[in-house]
Structure formats: structure tokens, C-alpha cells
Design a protein around this motif. Structure first.
Motif, short mmCIF file in Angstrom:
data_model
loop_
_atom_site.label_atom_id
_atom_site.label_comp_id
_atom_site.label_asym_id
_atom_site.label_seq_id
_atom_site.Cartn_x
_atom_site.Cartn_y
_atom_site.Cartn_z
N LEU A 50 47.05 41.58 39.52
CA LEU A 50 46.08 41.81 38.45
C LEU A 50 46.57 41.20 37.14
CD1 LEU A 50 43.51 43.28 37.42
CD2 LEU A 50 44.97 45.27 36.96
N TYR A 51 47.84 41.36 36.85
CA TYR A 51 48.42 40.83 35.61
C TYR A 51 48.26 39.31 35.55
CZ TYR A 51 51.90 40.56 31.82
OH TYR A 51 52.53 40.35 30.62
N THR A 59 44.34 38.23 35.45
CA THR A 59 43.68 38.42 34.16
C THR A 59 44.24 37.47 33.12
OG1 THR A 59 45.22 40.25 33.70
CG2 THR A 59 43.05 40.83 34.52
N ALA A 78 40.20 39.71 39.58
CA ALA A 78 40.56 40.94 38.87
C ALA A 78 39.67 42.09 39.29
CB ALA A 78 40.47 40.71 37.36
N LEU A 114 40.89 45.64 41.01
CA LEU A 114 40.60 46.93 40.39
C LEU A 114 39.77 47.82 41.32
CD1 LEU A 114 39.87 45.69 36.78
CD2 LEU A 114 41.74 47.20 37.44
N CYS A 162 45.31 49.51 35.90
CA CYS A 162 45.32 48.84 34.60
C CYS A 162 46.22 49.56 33.62
CB CYS A 162 43.90 48.72 34.04
SG CYS A 162 43.06 50.30 33.86
N THR A 199 50.70 45.56 29.65
CA THR A 199 49.67 45.81 30.64
C THR A 199 48.86 44.54 30.84
OG1 THR A 199 48.03 46.50 29.01
CG2 THR A 199 49.54 48.20 29.84
N LEU A 244 45.89 44.23 30.03
CA LEU A 244 45.07 44.04 28.83
C LEU A 244 45.82 43.25 27.76
CD1 LEU A 244 42.30 44.70 27.64
CD2 LEU A 244 43.27 46.80 26.70
N CYS A 258 37.37 39.42 31.26
CA CYS A 258 38.39 40.25 31.89
C CYS A 258 38.73 41.46 31.04
CB CYS A 258 39.65 39.43 32.15
SG CYS A 258 39.48 38.20 33.47
N LEU A 311 38.56 45.34 32.24
CA LEU A 311 39.70 46.26 32.16
C LEU A 311 39.35 47.50 31.35
CD1 LEU A 311 42.49 43.59 31.55
CD2 LEU A 311 42.30 45.06 33.57
N TYR A 329 37.53 50.04 33.25
CA TYR A 329 38.38 50.78 34.19
C TYR A 329 39.42 51.64 33.47
CZ TYR A 329 36.63 48.85 38.57
OH TYR A 329 35.84 48.55 39.66
N ALA A 378 41.51 50.79 30.72
CA ALA A 378 42.72 50.18 30.14
C ALA A 378 42.90 50.67 28.70
CB ALA A 378 42.62 48.66 30.18
#
Length: 284
Positions: free
Chosen positions: A176-177, A180, A188, A192, A198, A207, A209, A220, A224, A227, A229
Motif C-alpha cells: 500500500l505504501y 500510493t 491501493a 485497502l 492505513c 503512513t 498518507l 489516493c 485513504l 478508510y 487515515a
């Protein structure tokens, strides 16, 4: 592929006393001698390049000096290249892997030099990171990012159930890191939807984000935020995603953050949602 120039504010490190030099005392004496002949070699800021060997991408780092540590380079590359700190292997010429506490002066790195960065390949991490760099959700689904995955490594088959879940969770976060950071929205979203966190962080405290904000990937960022973030989470340098966006002058990102905050505020007060265009003058 050449990266689009350095991030603003990258690697502004004041000279600091050298550390971690016990491994090559003789080399440090040589550096001290060269410094006496040319003091700017160590203290004067210079630029260098870092090449990600697996993709050929080149990143430019400015304001380095002889006292800049390898750890500081890796912390910056965690944000600039999107490769988490603990999966970077930095090499210069034939000196092997550069130790975190060593300095550029210790390794005789010259202004304009090229440092190689490789992705840690053990336990299937290199394969996972490369799939995330491509943003290929179908590849990621086969590389141990979900608990029902059949993917195994010699290490993972020896893990107990609880440790195996932690291993899967870490792989999902790393994917994910990276995804994004590169702006791969569909990858992504797949991660998720399948449980990637996140809230997880790299060893530098960042993170997903943080890197999405640094690179300006608004789609993105909105994903995030949906979800959960956190906007106020700080990395080890004390920066939140908002502060990173402000430092790097990502106006669209700041606008997205502002609109998100206003939506939360109006929802809590039971008010109607404001039109985004009306919020723009309040931002700058």
C-alpha cells in the motif's frame, strides 16, 4: 527514468559530528587529511544521485555533505522514492552495503556521485515491492497480501498462526505504501478492501498518507481518508501529512485536506456539505 527533480526542502542537514566510524579508522584519517587540504569537501553542501537499480530511476538529493549519514539518506529516500527505510540497500562503488551510522565522508562519496539502491530481496520482498511499483493488483494478490493467499516463502511456512498474520499485514502495508506513493489508485483500493492498514507506519514513522501527500496524488489521498487515515499522525521528524504537503507546496493536496476537514466539521454539526469551490479562497 529520470525523476522529476528533487523534492523541495530535501536533505537540509546541518553539519554534525561524524559517528559510527570505528570500522575504518585509516580511511577517516585520509578524509581528515583531505579536509585540511580542501575543507569544502566535507562541509560544503553538494548534490548526489541515487539510482534504483531494479527500475533504473534516478533521484537527486541536494544539500548533502561529508557528515550526512547513510541513515539520513535512507530516511529521505523513504519519502522521495517510496521504498520503505528497512527495505533499502545502499551501495557505493565496490564498498558493499553502506551501514546506517556511517557518513558520506567515511565512504569517500564525491559531489555528483551515484549511489546505488537495491530493494531487499529476501523473503519475497523485492518481488512484492516491484509489483507495487507497477501497480499491478493481480500480481499483488498472488504475493501474500491477504490472509487467504497461497503464497509462501521458506520463512513464512515456519511462522505460527499469529506471526503469520503479522507477516501478511506487513506485506499488505508495504504494498500500500509503495502503490500510493506512485499514485496507483486501483492497486491501493484493492489492498485497502482486502485489509491493508492505513494506520501502519514505516520505521521512519510514515503512513501511506504521508507519501501520497508528498507526491500530490489526490485520488489516493481521498481513498485513504475514506478508510480512516489520520491527518495528525507525525513521522519521526515531527511532520504530519498536512505539514509535508505544505512544505512541498502541494496546493491541491492542501485543498483536499481542507475540504475533508470541512466535511467532517459540517457532518458533526448536522449541516449541509459546502461546495468545494467556495472553500478555495479560504485555503491560501
Amino acid at each position: 527514468m529520470l525523476a522529476p527533480g528533487p523534492l523541495p526542502g530535501a536533505l537540509q542537514f546541518p553539519p554534525a559530528p561524524p559517528r559510527g566510524l570505528g570500522r575504518r579508522r585509516s580511511s577517516w584519517r585520509q578524509i581528515q587529511t583531505s579536509q585540511s587540504r580542501s575543507p569544502n569537501l566535507v562541509t560544503k553542501p553538494f548534490s548526489l544521485r541515487v539510482r534504483l537499480e531494479e527500475t533504473g530511476e534516478i533521484y537527486r538529493l541536494s544539500s548533502c555533505n561529508g557528515y550526512t549519514t547513510v541513515r539520513e539518506l535512507k530516511e529521505e529516500l523513504d519519502l522521495l522514492a517510496g521504498i520503505p527505510f528497512h527495505f533499502q540497500c545502499l551501495l557505493y562503488l565496490d564498498q558493499g552495503i553502506l551501514m546506517d551510522d556511517s557518513t558520506l565522508g567515511f565512504h569517500d562519496v564525491v559531489p555528483g556521485g551515484i549511489i546505488s539502491m537495491c530493494i531487499w530481496h529476501q523473503d519475497g520482498w523485492q518481488e512484492l515491492v516491484l509489483a507495487a511499483l507497477e501497480g499491478d493488483a493481480s500480481k499483488l494478490s498472488c504475493l501474500g497480501v491477504t490472509e487467504d493467499s497461497l503464497y509462501r516463502t521458506p520463512h513464512s511456512i515456519r511462522l505460527r498462526a499469529e506471526n503469520y498474520k503479522e507477516w501478511i499485514a506487513e506485506r499488505a502495508f508495504v504494498a500500500l505504501y509503495v502503490a500510493t506513493h506512485r499514485g496507483h489508485f486501483e492497486a491501493a483500493r484493492f489492498l485497502l478492501e482486502n485489509g491493508a492498514s492505513c494506520l501502519a507506519k514505516t520505521p521512519v514513522g510514515r503512513t501511506a498518507l504521508h507519501v501520497a501527500a508528498a507526491m500530490g496524488h489526490v485520488n489516493c489521498i481521498n481513498l485513504l481518508l475514506d478508510y480512516g487515515a489520520p491527518l495528525t499522525e507525525k513521522d519521526l521528524k515531527g511532520e504530519t501529512p498536512v505539514e509535508i504537503a505544505r512544505r512541498l507546496k502541494r496546493k491541491q493536496v492542501l485543498r483536499a485536506f481542507f475540504i475533508y476537514k470541512m466535511k467532517l466539521r459540517t457532518a458533526s454539526l448536522g449541516l449541509s456539505q459546502p461546495h468545494p469551490r467556495r472553500l478555495v479562497p479560504l485555503l491560501f
